[in-house]
Structures are given as structure tokens and as C-alpha cells.
Design a protein around this motif. Structure first.
Motif, short mmCIF file in Angstrom:
data_model
loop_
_atom_site.label_atom_id
_atom_site.label_comp_id
_atom_site.label_asym_id
_atom_site.label_seq_id
_atom_site.Cartn_x
_atom_site.Cartn_y
_atom_site.Cartn_z
N CYS A 97 -33.65 -17.59 47.40
CA CYS A 97 -32.99 -17.40 48.69
C CYS A 97 -33.70 -16.26 49.40
O CYS A 97 -33.59 -15.09 49.00
CB CYS A 97 -31.51 -17.07 48.50
N ASP A 99 -33.06 -15.26 52.41
CA ASP A 99 -32.08 -14.50 53.18
C ASP A 99 -31.55 -13.30 52.39
O ASP A 99 -31.26 -12.25 52.95
CB ASP A 99 -30.90 -15.39 53.59
N HIS A 100 -31.40 -13.46 51.07
CA HIS A 100 -30.89 -12.39 50.22
C HIS A 100 -31.94 -11.85 49.26
O HIS A 100 -31.62 -10.99 48.43
CB HIS A 100 -29.69 -12.90 49.40
N ASP A 101 -33.18 -12.35 49.35
CA ASP A 101 -34.27 -11.92 48.47
C ASP A 101 -33.82 -11.99 47.01
O ASP A 101 -33.89 -11.02 46.26
CB ASP A 101 -34.73 -10.51 48.83
N GLU A 102 -33.35 -13.19 46.61
CA GLU A 102 -32.73 -13.36 45.31
C GLU A 102 -33.13 -14.69 44.68
O GLU A 102 -33.17 -15.71 45.37
CB GLU A 102 -31.21 -13.33 45.52
N CYS A 104 -32.14 -17.67 42.00
CA CYS A 104 -30.88 -18.19 41.49
C CYS A 104 -31.05 -19.62 40.98
O CYS A 104 -32.08 -20.24 41.16
CB CYS A 104 -29.78 -18.19 42.55
N LYS A 112 -22.78 -19.58 46.31
CA LYS A 112 -22.89 -18.28 46.98
C LYS A 112 -23.86 -18.27 48.15
O LYS A 112 -23.86 -17.33 48.93
CB LYS A 112 -23.31 -17.21 45.98
N HIS A 113 -24.71 -19.30 48.25
CA HIS A 113 -25.75 -19.28 49.29
C HIS A 113 -25.71 -20.54 50.16
O HIS A 113 -26.72 -20.90 50.76
CB HIS A 113 -27.13 -19.14 48.62
N CYS A 116 -26.90 -20.08 53.64
CA CYS A 116 -28.25 -19.56 53.81
C CYS A 116 -29.20 -20.67 54.27
O CYS A 116 -29.10 -21.81 53.81
CB CYS A 116 -28.76 -18.95 52.51
#
Length: 153
Positions: A97, A99-102, A104, A112-113, A116
Motif C-alpha cells: 500500500c 498510501d500507507h507505505d506498508e 500487507c 484495512k486498506h 486506498c
């Protein structure tokens, strides 16, 4: 994301001879070359530790693969994700992601995304990364730093 303990690499003497170290042996302070890789555990195993791994009935169904032959797989193709999500056990961490630099798993993305917009499948966006100048420069810098540290010891 995997830590250095999860995927321990050791550098042998000589030009670019990198080998995978047995994860359990590494945790106990020894540096033994791995023979196999357990996709489910995300760990490398020498022959002895693999026998111990397979003693447990719950671990016998794990997918054990041959470890990549030296650097050949690493240099020619992108490997598939093997890390498992800490929240959704068993799910592969294979999404990113922006948007959250994550990083997953697909379940994290769905839960949770879902709002996004910038979500990518890691194997798709990593294609060709080993041919990039940034990758090659980083690799050479790390090799230089490793040589410097080994000379100090």
C-alpha cells in the motif's frame, strides 16, 4: 516485513559467493550453510535441522523447497513472496500500500486498506528491479561495506 533474523545471509570468502545460512543454527550462534527452505516457516534449514523440523507432526505438511542454487535464481528472476502475515497467520505478505507505505497480505488490504487507491501486487512491481541502476549501486555499496568490516575483524 522480515527481519535479518528471519532470512539470515552470510558472505563467504571470495568474489560474490553468498549463501543462505541455516536459521536455527544461526540463532544458536553457528554459521552453517542451508540445504532447504521452508516456505511456511520462512526459514532456511541445514540437513540436521530439517530432520528436527520434520519430527513434529504439525510441521510435516509444510512446503519444503530446495534452496536457490547460489546466486543464480537471485540474479535471473524475482522470487515469489514467502513471508507470512503476523495478523492473518498463513496469508502471504504480497501486497504494498503506497498510501500507507506498508506491506500487507490480501486480507489486510481488504480489511484495512479498502479505501486506498495505490495498492500493488509486490511480484508485479518488483519485476526487473535487479536490472535497475539503483539496485546495482546499492549491491556494490553493501559489498564494499562488507569487505571493509571483514578487514577490520
Amino acid at each position: 516485513m522480515a527481519t535479518g533474523d528471519d532470512f539470515t545471509k552470510s558472505i563467504a570468502e571470495g568474489p560474490e559467493q553468498i549463501f543462505d545460512t541455516c536459521s536455527p543454527c544461526s540463532e544458536s550462534g553457528s554459521s552453517k550453510e542451508a540445504d532447504k527452505f521452508c516456505v511456511d516457516c520462512g526459514s532456511y534449514f541445514c540437513a540436521k535441522c530439517l530432520l528436527d523440523h520434520n519430527k513434529f507432526p504439525a510441521l510435516r505438511s509444510h512446503h519444503i523447497s530446495d534452496k536457490p542454487e547460489q546466486n543464480k535464481r537471485n540474479e535471473t528472476q524475482t522470487s515469489l513472496p514467502t513471508e507470512r502475515c503476523s495478523i492473518h497467520h498463513g496469508k502471504l505478505v504480497d501486497m504494498f500500500c503506497k498510501d500507507h507505505d506498508e506491506v500487507c497480505c490480501a486480507a489486510c488490504i481488504a480489511m484495512k486498506h479498502r479505501a486506498c487507491v495505490n495498492v500493488d501486487y509486490i511480484p508485479s512491481i518488483s519485476n526487473g528491479i535487479r536490472d535497475s541502476t539503483e539496485y546495482k549501486d546499492t549491491k556494490h555499496s553493501l559489498q564494499d561495506e562488507t569487505k571493509k568490516r571483514s578487514k577490520k575483524q
